[in-house]
Write an enzyme that holds these catalytic residues in place. Sequence first.
Site, PDB file in Angstrom:
ATOM      1  N   THR A 133       0.599  -1.185   0.146  1.00  0.00           N
ATOM      2  CA  THR A 133       0.153   0.391  -0.182  1.00  0.00           C
ATOM      3  C   THR A 133       0.544   1.467   0.308  1.00  0.00           C
ATOM      4  O   THR A 133       2.217   1.232   0.645  1.00  0.00           O
ATOM      5  CB  THR A 133      -0.920  -0.315   1.564  1.00  0.00           C
ATOM      6  OG1 THR A 133      -1.554   1.238   1.468  1.00  0.00           O
ATOM      7  CG2 THR A 133      -0.554  -0.604   2.536  1.00  0.00           C
ATOM      8  N   GLU A 135       0.167   3.264   2.124  1.00  0.00           N
ATOM      9  CA  GLU A 135       0.305   3.892   3.084  1.00  0.00           C
ATOM     10  C   GLU A 135       1.251   3.838   4.122  1.00  0.00           C
ATOM     11  O   GLU A 135       2.419   4.183   4.913  1.00  0.00           O
ATOM     12  CB  GLU A 135      -0.590   3.388   3.959  1.00  0.00           C
ATOM     13  CG  GLU A 135      -2.079   3.537   4.216  1.00  0.00           C
ATOM     14  CD  GLU A 135      -2.474   5.071   4.525  1.00  0.00           C
ATOM     15  OE1 GLU A 135      -1.409   4.602   5.988  1.00  0.00           O
ATOM     16  OE2 GLU A 135      -2.276   5.712   3.836  1.00  0.00           O
ATOM     17  N   TYR A 157      -1.485   0.062  11.249  1.00  0.00           N
ATOM     18  CA  TYR A 157      -2.201  -0.722   9.947  1.00  0.00           C
ATOM     19  C   TYR A 157      -0.565  -0.425   8.432  1.00  0.00           C
ATOM     20  O   TYR A 157      -0.097  -1.131   8.395  1.00  0.00           O
ATOM     21  CB  TYR A 157      -3.333  -0.270   9.109  1.00  0.00           C
ATOM     22  CG  TYR A 157      -3.482  -0.409   7.367  1.00  0.00           C
ATOM     23  CD1 TYR A 157      -3.688  -1.533   7.421  1.00  0.00           C
ATOM     24  CD2 TYR A 157      -2.673   0.452   6.331  1.00  0.00           C
ATOM     25  CE1 TYR A 157      -4.006  -1.876   5.982  1.00  0.00           C
ATOM     26  CE2 TYR A 157      -3.267   0.430   5.651  1.00  0.00           C
ATOM     27  CZ  TYR A 157      -3.921  -1.068   4.727  1.00  0.00           C
ATOM     28  OH  TYR A 157      -3.407  -1.398   3.243  1.00  0.00           O
ATOM     29  N   LYS A 161       2.078  -3.426   7.698  1.00  0.00           N
ATOM     30  CA  LYS A 161       1.611  -3.903   6.117  1.00  0.00           C
ATOM     31  C   LYS A 161       3.662  -3.542   5.639  1.00  0.00           C
ATOM     32  O   LYS A 161       4.127  -4.147   4.616  1.00  0.00           O
ATOM     33  CB  LYS A 161       1.121  -2.669   4.772  1.00  0.00           C
ATOM     34  CG  LYS A 161      -0.790  -3.280   5.463  1.00  0.00           C
ATOM     35  CD  LYS A 161      -0.797  -4.229   4.205  1.00  0.00           C
ATOM     36  CE  LYS A 161      -2.255  -3.811   3.889  1.00  0.00           C
ATOM     37  NZ  LYS A 161      -2.721  -5.033   2.995  1.00  0.00           N
TER      38      LYS A 161
HETATM   39  P1  NAP Z   1     -11.587  -4.802   2.153  1.00  0.00           P
HETATM   40  O1  NAP Z   1     -12.896  -4.431   0.739  1.00  0.00           O
HETATM   41  O2  NAP Z   1     -11.828  -4.175   3.527  1.00  0.00           O
HETATM   42  O3  NAP Z   1     -11.449  -6.222   2.064  1.00  0.00           O
HETATM   43  C1  NAP Z   1     -10.824  -6.649   2.666  1.00  0.00           C
HETATM   44  C2  NAP Z   1     -10.861  -8.078   2.687  1.00  0.00           C
HETATM   45  O4  NAP Z   1      -9.868  -8.913   3.854  1.00  0.00           O
HETATM   46  C3  NAP Z   1     -12.693  -8.689   3.053  1.00  0.00           C
HETATM   47  O5  NAP Z   1     -12.859  -9.399   2.545  1.00  0.00           O
HETATM   48  C4  NAP Z   1     -12.704  -9.196   4.810  1.00  0.00           C
HETATM   49  O6  NAP Z   1     -13.469 -10.085   4.990  1.00  0.00           O
HETATM   50  C5  NAP Z   1     -11.601  -9.962   4.730  1.00  0.00           C
HETATM   51  N1  NAP Z   1     -10.289  -9.919   5.766  1.00  0.00           N
HETATM   52  C6  NAP Z   1     -10.203  -8.964   7.177  1.00  0.00           C
HETATM   53  N2  NAP Z   1      -9.460  -9.965   7.786  1.00  0.00           N
HETATM   54  C7  NAP Z   1      -9.021 -10.920   7.528  1.00  0.00           C
HETATM   55  C8  NAP Z   1      -9.069 -11.722   8.345  1.00  0.00           C
HETATM   56  N3  NAP Z   1      -8.528 -12.080   9.448  1.00  0.00           N
HETATM   57  N4  NAP Z   1      -8.767 -13.031   7.477  1.00  0.00           N
HETATM   58  C9  NAP Z   1      -9.245 -13.306   6.469  1.00  0.00           C
HETATM   59  N5  NAP Z   1      -9.708 -12.457   5.720  1.00  0.00           N
HETATM   60  C10 NAP Z   1      -9.954 -11.068   6.348  1.00  0.00           C
HETATM   61  O7  NAP Z   1     -10.167  -3.742   1.429  1.00  0.00           O
HETATM   62  P2  NAP Z   1      -9.829  -3.460  -0.165  1.00  0.00           P
HETATM   63  O8  NAP Z   1     -10.489  -2.123  -0.488  1.00  0.00           O
HETATM   64  O9  NAP Z   1     -10.709  -4.299  -0.873  1.00  0.00           O
HETATM   65  O10 NAP Z   1      -7.844  -3.602  -0.200  1.00  0.00           O
HETATM   66  C11 NAP Z   1      -7.577  -5.436  -0.076  1.00  0.00           C
HETATM   67  C12 NAP Z   1      -6.465  -5.283   0.272  1.00  0.00           C
HETATM   68  O11 NAP Z   1      -5.790  -3.967  -0.731  1.00  0.00           O
HETATM   69  C13 NAP Z   1      -6.179  -5.115   1.258  1.00  0.00           C
HETATM   70  O12 NAP Z   1      -4.935  -6.038   1.680  1.00  0.00           O
HETATM   71  C14 NAP Z   1      -6.155  -3.364   1.533  1.00  0.00           C
HETATM   72  O13 NAP Z   1      -4.851  -3.738   3.398  1.00  0.00           O
HETATM   73  C15 NAP Z   1      -5.026  -3.161   0.451  1.00  0.00           C
HETATM   74  N6  NAP Z   1      -4.745  -2.036  -0.057  1.00  0.00           N
HETATM   75  C16 NAP Z   1      -6.427  -0.879  -0.800  1.00  0.00           C
HETATM   76  C17 NAP Z   1      -6.036  -0.277  -0.747  1.00  0.00           C
HETATM   77  C18 NAP Z   1      -7.391   0.986  -1.336  1.00  0.00           C
HETATM   78  O14 NAP Z   1      -7.228   1.951  -1.768  1.00  0.00           O
HETATM   79  N7  NAP Z   1      -8.411   0.318  -1.536  1.00  0.00           N
HETATM   80  C19 NAP Z   1      -4.868   0.712  -1.491  1.00  0.00           C
HETATM   81  C20 NAP Z   1      -3.659  -0.164  -1.092  1.00  0.00           C
HETATM   82  C21 NAP Z   1      -3.577  -1.667  -0.612  1.00  0.00           C
HETATM   83  P3  NAP Z   1     -14.551  -9.358   5.454  1.00  0.00           P
HETATM   84  O15 NAP Z   1     -15.431  -9.036   4.288  1.00  0.00           O
HETATM   85  O16 NAP Z   1     -15.011 -10.445   6.308  1.00  0.00           O
HETATM   86  O17 NAP Z   1     -14.973  -7.781   6.312  1.00  0.00           O
HETATM   87  N1  GDD Z   2     -12.837   6.890   6.230  1.00  0.00           N
HETATM   88  C1  GDD Z   2     -12.376   8.912   6.818  1.00  0.00           C
HETATM   89  N2  GDD Z   2     -13.479   8.844   7.286  1.00  0.00           N
HETATM   90  N3  GDD Z   2     -11.201   9.577   6.619  1.00  0.00           N
HETATM   91  C2  GDD Z   2     -11.344  10.763   6.508  1.00  0.00           C
HETATM   92  C3  GDD Z   2     -12.652  11.499   6.868  1.00  0.00           C
HETATM   93  C4  GDD Z   2     -13.604  10.179   7.324  1.00  0.00           C
HETATM   94  O1  GDD Z   2     -14.921  11.233   7.841  1.00  0.00           O
HETATM   95  N4  GDD Z   2     -12.639  12.797   6.888  1.00  0.00           N
HETATM   96  C5  GDD Z   2     -11.985  12.577   6.594  1.00  0.00           C
HETATM   97  N5  GDD Z   2     -10.882  11.957   6.356  1.00  0.00           N
HETATM   98  C6  GDD Z   2      -9.142  11.667   5.178  1.00  0.00           C
HETATM   99  C7  GDD Z   2      -8.451  10.439   5.904  1.00  0.00           C
HETATM  100  O2  GDD Z   2      -7.754  11.040   7.450  1.00  0.00           O
HETATM  101  C8  GDD Z   2      -7.660  10.189   5.051  1.00  0.00           C
HETATM  102  O3  GDD Z   2      -6.368  11.056   5.027  1.00  0.00           O
HETATM  103  C9  GDD Z   2      -8.143   9.982   3.709  1.00  0.00           C
HETATM  104  O4  GDD Z   2      -9.862  11.201   3.933  1.00  0.00           O
HETATM  105  C10 GDD Z   2      -8.228   8.968   3.456  1.00  0.00           C
HETATM  106  O5  GDD Z   2      -9.117   8.436   4.344  1.00  0.00           O
HETATM  107  P1  GDD Z   2      -9.633   6.383   4.140  1.00  0.00           P
HETATM  108  O6  GDD Z   2     -10.859   6.858   2.436  1.00  0.00           O
HETATM  109  O7  GDD Z   2     -10.151   6.068   4.663  1.00  0.00           O
HETATM  110  O8  GDD Z   2      -8.437   6.212   3.309  1.00  0.00           O
HETATM  111  P2  GDD Z   2      -6.896   6.374   3.507  1.00  0.00           P
HETATM  112  O9  GDD Z   2      -6.403   6.791   2.556  1.00  0.00           O
HETATM  113  O10 GDD Z   2      -6.393   5.893   4.648  1.00  0.00           O
HETATM  114  O11 GDD Z   2      -6.301   4.172   3.571  1.00  0.00           O
HETATM  115  C11 GDD Z   2      -7.147   4.118   2.310  1.00  0.00           C
HETATM  116  O12 GDD Z   2      -6.254   3.293   1.704  1.00  0.00           O
HETATM  117  C12 GDD Z   2      -4.587   3.053   1.467  1.00  0.00           C
HETATM  118  C13 GDD Z   2      -4.171   3.533   0.294  1.00  0.00           C
HETATM  119  O13 GDD Z   2      -3.195   4.190   0.028  1.00  0.00           O
HETATM  120  C14 GDD Z   2      -7.544   2.275   2.162  1.00  0.00           C
HETATM  121  O14 GDD Z   2      -7.998   1.461   1.637  1.00  0.00           O
HETATM  122  C15 GDD Z   2      -6.183   1.581   2.643  1.00  0.00           C
HETATM  123  O15 GDD Z   2      -6.857   0.294   3.316  1.00  0.00           O
HETATM  124  C16 GDD Z   2      -5.022   1.824   2.305  1.00  0.00           C
HETATM  125  O16 GDD Z   2      -4.154   0.648   2.027  1.00  0.00           O
END
Ligand code: NAP
Ligand code: GDD
Length: 383
Positions: A133, A135, A157, A161
């Site tokens: 990520t 992050e 987190y 990671k």
């Molecule tokens: P998400 O929608 O939160 O999905 C997470 C998945 O992991 C869900 O299927 C969840 O199951 C499962 N899970 C959580 N804890 C688990 C455990 N202990 N054992 C087995 N399964 C578990 O996340 P996403 O946005 O699809 O992201 C996918 C991956 O990419 C994650 O690893 C995230 O950290 C990483 N990532 C995401 C982003 C982004 O912007 N979306 C960016 C960079 C990296 P449930 O449905 O039961 O909760």
């Molecule tokens: N969730 C949330 N809720 N975020 C907020 C809010 C709110 O009400 N208001 C402001 N934010 C700001 C957070 O402080 C952060 O700076 C930004 O919006 C994005 O927050 P999220 O959408 O929660 O995502 P994230 O960037 O913290 O994390 C996501 O992206 C990562 C990749 O950079 C997640 O998907 C992580 O799993 C992933 O690794």
Amino acid sequence: MSKTALITGITGQDGAYLAEYLIKKGYIVHGIKRRSSLFNTDRIDHLYQAPTVENRNLILHYGDLTDSMNLTRIIGEVKPDEIYNLAAMSHVKVSFDTPEYTANADGLGTLRILEAVRLLELAKKTRIYQASTSELYGLVQEIPQKETTPFYPRSPYAVAKLYAYWITVNYREAYGMHASNGILFNHESPQRGETFVTRKVTRAVSRIALGMQKNIFLGNLSSKRDWGHAKDYVRAMYLILQQDQPDDYVIATGVTTTIRDFVSMAFSEIGATIEFRGSGVDEKGYLTGVERARFDTMVGGDYYEPFAARIGEVVVGVSKDYFRPTEVELLIGDSTKARTRLNWTPQYDLKGLCNDMMVSDIKLMKRETYLKDGGYRIMNYFE
Ligand code: NAP
Ligand code: GDD
């Protein structure tokens, strides 16, 4: 012969899009899902096949990243060609509340998968994708961030990671495994979890337009994110595992936007304009206008009068509850390596992404109103 993929986190946003993508490519997809007291398969219900169906191309297994024996058994039974490790406790703010669990699932969970593949002597057969990520860059040391930019994680987190990133690199180097990190910047979609900021905004703006809620409270409006569409990003995951050599890749759009501007974009999708006044927790977003034709097309003429009557009112507020103890202020990725070596280019820009999410949420929220009005019973009657 079909290839076999195992996806952890198949019920999540990325897992669902990736499963659909791989099934279309002819893969047999196995997914690990957690046991839950409610159904948690909404995102993959359209792909689901009952165990009684012959020659299934989607097979679900109960499992958890915190359970080594379970993971080892599943991997041993499936013997996948590719593992996509997407499962994680993925909410940055929640990781401050559950740091130990996050380390266990997101950090050690990755180790459990790598070690299972090694112990089962699948190291030469099974390729592994680790969901790393942006992050990891946290307090950014370079702008834009690329594969060589030093990491500086800012949350439990991101620290978990970080372990997962390096243990993937270590298993690659120590045991010659085809194990790669995709360092993905934020990616969103209509399937995005409701508590991530983009989805929280598109849901709320839809509900405000339909008169279902008055306003939305957010945290830090000034942080900047490089947002892409999850559909584009799962394509990159697949491409990473098709390379002859394992490697680590940044996947990003190269455009960064504040949360504040994303809120304005979501309102502009329904023809509305917002003006932000004040600063810090006193900052507020006022509804300053609405273009009828656009509103009618996106939301529907019936909802226009009550919405237009709110011009001048506050529709966005700030609450300290949504701030994080340590924030990642700026993310913007340089994905030159992926674009040149993988030939990956995103198809969606931020406007296209925001439109996709708004169209979907307006439709969903209208259905919610319908359900509240007793539509559920009517629907059941007809189903
Ligand atoms: P998400 O929608 O939160 O999905 C997470 C998945 O992991 C869900 O299927 C969840 O199951 C499962 N899970 C959580 N804890 C688990 C455990 N202990 N054992 C087995 N399964 C578990 O996340 P996403 O946005 O699809 O992201 C996918 C991956 O990419 C994650 O690893 C995230 O950290 C990483 N990532 C995401 C982003 C982004 O912007 N979306 C960016 C960079 C990296 P449930 O449905 O039961 O909760
Ligand atoms: N969730 C949330 N809720 N975020 C907020 C809010 C709110 O009400 N208001 C402001 N934010 C700001 C957070 O402080 C952060 O700076 C930004 O919006 C994005 O927050 P999220 O959408 O929660 O995502 P994230 O960037 O913290 O994390 C996501 O992206 C990562 C990749 O950079 C997640 O998907 C992580 O799993 C992933 O690794």
